[in-house]
Design an enzyme around this catalytic site. Structure first.
Site, PDB file in Angstrom:
ATOM      1  N   LYS A 727     -62.557  19.679 -35.001  1.00  0.00           N
ATOM      2  CA  LYS A 727     -62.431  17.995 -35.585  1.00  0.00           C
ATOM      3  C   LYS A 727     -61.923  17.361 -33.839  1.00  0.00           C
ATOM      4  O   LYS A 727     -60.729  17.639 -33.505  1.00  0.00           O
ATOM      5  CB  LYS A 727     -61.400  18.139 -36.271  1.00  0.00           C
ATOM      6  CG  LYS A 727     -61.480  16.657 -36.748  1.00  0.00           C
ATOM      7  CD  LYS A 727     -59.871  16.449 -37.404  1.00  0.00           C
ATOM      8  CE  LYS A 727     -60.114  16.686 -38.782  1.00  0.00           C
ATOM      9  NZ  LYS A 727     -58.998  16.376 -38.799  1.00  0.00           N
ATOM     10  N   ASP A 826     -53.434  13.068 -49.842  1.00  0.00           N
ATOM     11  CA  ASP A 826     -55.189  12.559 -49.298  1.00  0.00           C
ATOM     12  C   ASP A 826     -55.510  13.989 -50.342  1.00  0.00           C
ATOM     13  O   ASP A 826     -56.709  14.699 -50.063  1.00  0.00           O
ATOM     14  CB  ASP A 826     -55.750  12.459 -48.670  1.00  0.00           C
ATOM     15  CG  ASP A 826     -56.233  11.975 -48.382  1.00  0.00           C
ATOM     16  OD1 ASP A 826     -57.084  11.004 -49.825  1.00  0.00           O
ATOM     17  OD2 ASP A 826     -57.341  11.741 -46.718  1.00  0.00           O
TER      18      ASP A 826
END
Length: 997
Positions: A727, A826
């Site tokens: 990422k 989340d």
């Protein structure tokens, strides 16, 4: 008769029998002398035929020909003398339709209860006006939407008005303060009201119950003149976003029995006037921001039995006027209180719950605590208490939870504790306790957690420990216990964690310990245990951590360890192990790996023949490696000529130069251009077989697999290792939020070790870049598989169920096993990744937060809402307080996705509806078991409408889906207090899994 009018109730074409009913209704109105009961029959039959849907057939006996109609009909009540209909009670009948206002055309009707049904639509002022003669109107637990209806006329007779647990939104109409002069009960709780708490409510001076909790009000204070409601008995305002201080006028509520202002944003001091609540029985002020000292004004509150002001910022001492009351439950945990616990608390004959943890209390515990009352829940952890433990805590033989850790208690554990067979949860870690543990204290049958860590306790574990059949955690590290671990421990089939490290245990580890197939962690380091490591370890399918270091284990390392699917932590160092390192260990994905300081021999397996493993292998003089220093070189059969060495060196040089030239030409080194490698900050969280240059070379558009709000994700196939996911976060100059996401993910994942959480391998940051490297998950995210491009990969129910359990275990680890606890913030299907065998890994911790206070007592205040639409818990959206229950709600949404195959937000649900509301509408019907979302119930007949059409579940799977749906609906309960913990969610899901197998 000429002046009489017949109404057109519904002008669309109707069957003949409905015209006849209407005709009868008109005749009843026209002809004088028609009995009121006949008129009532006509009205009731018309409402049943035209306005109600009765799928369960509970109104089948509404027949005009029935004897004594309508007074013997289901749900109908009549006046005994006149036979006039006075009540209609259809609560929990599974009826649906719009509000049947025509019931109110019965002028003698006084009581109308339609609660716990599926009525929907809006509630118009005109329809409500028909009911202005009622005394009791209850429409709670339905599906009404829109604004609360205005009152267009006086409701002089109405004493109870209940619209709670619906979907009403907007403001509370001003007419409620002027047109309900005799109202005694007003219940508007658990709606979507988003206005303010109006001052005009204090005009309702006849009120005895005012309950408006769990709405989405804008921040507003309590009305300053709340004290005008002198007849009020129940003031229930939790989860109402109340700000400001508690008004002084609160003390005027002389009739008040229940004061609940919990889970708000109240500030300032608790007013001294609170001592005027002479009838109060319960005061709930927890999870606010109250400060200052608790006033010493409670002496006259002789009816008070429950006081909870936990999770505030209170200071000073605990007032004796409060501890001198006949309290049953007394909670002041998570404050800044100091001084000693008043002695008069021990005189209370009714006290069963005492929670004072996480304060600054000092001195000794009152010696007679428990002598006079049946204590059940006792938690004083996290203080500065000292001296001996009170001997009478379990005098009444009712103590369930005993939590004393993080204090300075000294002396022995009292012998009387050995008679406390009611205990289920014990945590005593005080550093100064000594002596022998009472033998029976080890073996209570109800024990689930048993912790005696970090004391100076001694003696042996008795064989009777086998009686503690429900034990899941056995934590006694950091003491001086000795002897052999008894075989009786193998009978504890529920054990998940065994930590006996840093003691003086000797003898062999019982071979039967492999029977414990639920073990997650086994830590016996720093003892004197001998014998061989058990070989039949393949039953440890859930084991994530095995630490046998610092003992005297001998023999070889079992190759079977390499077959454990979730093992990520293996430490066998500082033993007497011999033989070769099994090559099967290379199958493991290890965060911790240490075989140092043994007697191992032979060649290091190629998977570990890397410099990152040197510290894990040193101290084994007979191990060899061709390359690793200081390990000796393995004997080579044929010497390599100097010419060959030269040729190989030259070829290596050419390859390196060529590779660098290609990188420069393709501009893939530009990522690090500028200030050079010295400005990079690099952190490895695992032992790696690559470095940052190996990664950066492949961050090209060809390898891009996803783009999200925080950055881009690449798939990188390393030449000398497995594929990884990288990422690359957006540039730091995008703002502090980007940097916060990076730091949160690094700090969170860097310390997590669990088989159901994605593994962070490496992080690297510079002035204008930041990258995170993870294990690559072959099947992407659960969201991809269910809804995205991989929607063609049909997940059968067995696989979905396995994903549900694994993801739940990962979240339970964050909430219950991390110190401090971690809230993900989340949780969604796109953040649950799936490996090649569809095993789930919870991922993306950029929004994660640690909770430094007790999670169940109010949580922490966030500066802004974070999360994904459709997954955000309703209370988080308007309180900004984050607790672990917020994750539980989001996980419930994921369970609904697994069952239905639908996204959280889908056009098929209808306007302004999400998956939770849609499932409720479909599934709220009669059933055997109530679910946690207030009074809703699941009806099996509706499962066909909920289950993913792509699934073809068997009968047993359909039963399993029904149970998972029940768990999901508990998780998405509108009130956080009704949601289970993630640990409980895992238990519920696993219990079903075991029942099926």
């Amino acid at each position: 008769m000429a002046g009489t009018m017949c109404f057109c109730f519904n002008c669309r074409p109707l069957p003949l029998y409905l015209y006849l009913i209407k005709l009868l209704f008109c005749i009843a109105l026209i002809i004088p002398g028609t009995s009121s009961s006949n008129r009532d029959v006509v009205v009731l039959l018309r409402v049943k035929a035209n306005e109600l849907q009765d799928p369960s057939g509970l109104l089948a006996d509404w027949q005009q020909s029935a004897p004594n109609a309508p007074c013997n009909w289901t749900g109908i009540g009549c006046d005994n003398q006149t036979n006039d209909v006075v009540s209609v009670n259809l609560t929990s009948f599974s009826i649906s339709g719009y509000f049947p206002a025509d019931f109110c055309r019965i002028q003698t009707l006084r009581f109308l209860d339609l609660s716990d049904n599926n009525f929907n639509g809006t509630l118009s002022p005109e329809a409500l006006t028909l009911c202005s003669h009622l005394q009791f109107l209850n429409l709670s637990s339905n599906l009404f939407v829109g604004g609360l209806p205005e009152l267009q006329t006086l409701f002089l007779n109405l004493t109870t008005f209940d619209l709670s647990v619906n979907n009403f939104s907007g403001e509370i109409p001003a007419s409620y303060g002027s047109r309900l002069p005799n109202l005694q009960v007003l219940r508007l709780l658990s709606n979507l009201l988003n206005g303010s708490i109006p001052d005009f409510l204090t005009n309702l001076t006849e009120l005895t119950r005012l309950e408006i909790a769990a709405n989405n009000f804008g921040p507003s204070p309590l009305p300053a003149d709340i004290g005008r409601l002198t007849k009020l008995e129940n003031l229930w305002f939790p989860f109402s976003k109340i700000i400001g201080s508690i008004p002084e006028s609160i003390g005027n509520l002389k009739s008040l029995k229940n004061l609940d202002l919990s889970v708000n944003n109240l500030t300032g001091k608790i007013p001294e006037s609170i001592g005027g609540l002479i009838a109060v029985e319960q005061i709930e002020l927890y999870a606010n921001q109250l400060s200052g000292e608790i006033p010493d004004t409670f002496s006259n509150l002789t009816s008070l039995y429950n006081f909870d002001a936990s999770s505030n910022n209170l200071t000073g001492r605990i007032p004796e006027s409060l501890t001198g009351l006949a309290l049953q439950s007394f909670n002041l945990n998570d404050n800044n209180l100091e001084g000693q616990i008043p002695e008069n608390l021990a005189l209370n004959p009714y006290l069963y719950q005492l929670k004072l943890f996480n304060n600054r209390l000092s001195g000794n515990l009152p010696v007679n605590l428990g002598r006079n009352s049946g204590l059940e829940d006792f938690d004083v952890s996290g203080n500065f208490l000292e001296g001996p433990l009170p001997p009478n805590l379990c005098f009444k033989k009712q103590l369930d939870r005993l939590v004393l850790f993080n204090n300075n208690f000294s002396g022995p554990i009292p012998e009387s504790y050995g008679e406390c067979s009611s205990l289920t949860y014990v945590r005593i870690s005080s550093y100064e306790l000594s002596g022998v543990v009472p033998p029976s204290f080890w073996s209570f049958p109800g024990l689930t957690i048993f912790e005696l860590r970090n004391n100076r306790l001694e003696g042996e574990i008795p064989p009777t420990v086998s009686n503690a059949r429900n034990l899941t955690g056995f934590l006694i590290s950091g003491n001086s216990f000795s002897g052999q671990l008894p075989e009786g421990i193998c009978e504890l089939e529920q054990l998940q964690i065994i930590d006996i490290s840093s003691n003086r245990f000797s003898g062999k580890l019982p071979s039967c310990i492999t029977k414990l197939n639920k073990l997650l962690k086994l830590d016996v380091q720093e003892n004197s245990i001998t014998g061989e490591i058990p070989t039949s370890v393949t039953t440890w399918t859930d084991l994530t951590e095995l630490n046998l270091s610092g003992n005297q284990f001998s023999g070889t390392i079992p190759a079977e360890l390499g077959e454990l699917p979730d093992l990520t932590y293996l430490d066998l160092s500082e033993n007497l192990l011999s033989g070769e390192i099994p090559s099967d260990l290379s199958k493991l994905k290890l965060n911790k790996f240490n075989l140092s300081n043994n007697r191992l021999q032979g060649r290091v397996p190629s998977a570990f023949d890397n410099e990152i493993f040197i510290s894990s292998l040193v101290g084994n003089s007979d191990l060899c490696s061709p390359d690793l220093k200081p390990l000796p070189s393995c004997q080579k059969r044929r010497p390599i000529s100097l010419v060959l060495v030269g040729i190989l060196s030259a070829l290596s040089g050419i390859l390196v130069v060529s590779f660098l030239w290609l990188l420069i030409k393709s501009k893939k080194l530009n990522l690090f251009a500028g200030r050079g490698k010295k400005s990079w900050k690099m952190t490895a969280f695992q032992r790696l077989w690559f470095n940052e240059e190996d990664i950066v070379a492949f961050l090209s558009q060809d390898n891009l697999i996803a783009t999200g709000g925080s950055g881009q994700v690449y798939r990188v196939m390393l030449k000398n290792g497995p594929t990884v996911a990288v990422k690359r976060l957006w540039d730091a100059n995008r703002g502090p939020e980007s940097e916060e996401v990076f730091q949160s993910e690094v700090e969170t994942l860097g310390r997590i070790k669990h088989g159901c959480i994605v593994k962070l391998l490496f992080s690297c940051s510079g002035d204008n870049f930041r990258i995170l490297v993870y294990d690559y998950m072959e099947n992407g995210s659960l969201g991809d598989v269910l809804h995205g491009e991989k929607g063609g990969v049909l997940l059968d129910w067995h696989t979905r169920f396995k994903i549900a359990i694994g993801a739940a275990q990962g979240l339970a680890y964050l909430h219950h096993d991390c110190v401090p606890a971690i809230v993900h913030r989340d949780v969604k299907s796109n953040n649950i990744l799936l490996d090649e065998e569809f095993r789930p890994k919870v991922a993306d911790f950029g929004l994660a937060k640690t909770l430094h206070k007790n999670m169940e007592e109010g949580g922490q205040l966030m500066s802004q809402i974070a999360g994904s639409y459709g997954y955000i818990a309703p209370e988080y959206a308007y309180t900004l307080k984050i607790t672990e229950k917020s994750d539980v709600y989001s996980f419930g949404v994921v369970l609904l996705e697994l069952i239905t195959g639908k996204r959280p937000i889908d056009p098929s649900f209808g306007e302004n509806k999400d998956i939770v509301q849609w499932v409720m509408e479909v599934a709220l019907s009669s059933a055997e078991q109530p679910i946690a979302n207030d009074s809703a119930k699941i009806c099996a007949d509706y499962l066909d409408h909920l289950v993913d059409a792509r699934l073809k579940p068997s009968t047993s799977e359909l039963e399993e889906i029904r149970v998972v749906l029940d768990v999901a609906l508990q998780c998405v309960s509108s009130l956080p207090m009704n949601r289970p913990s993630m640990r409980r969610v895992v238990e519920l899901l696993k219990d079903k899994s075991r029942a099926r197998s």
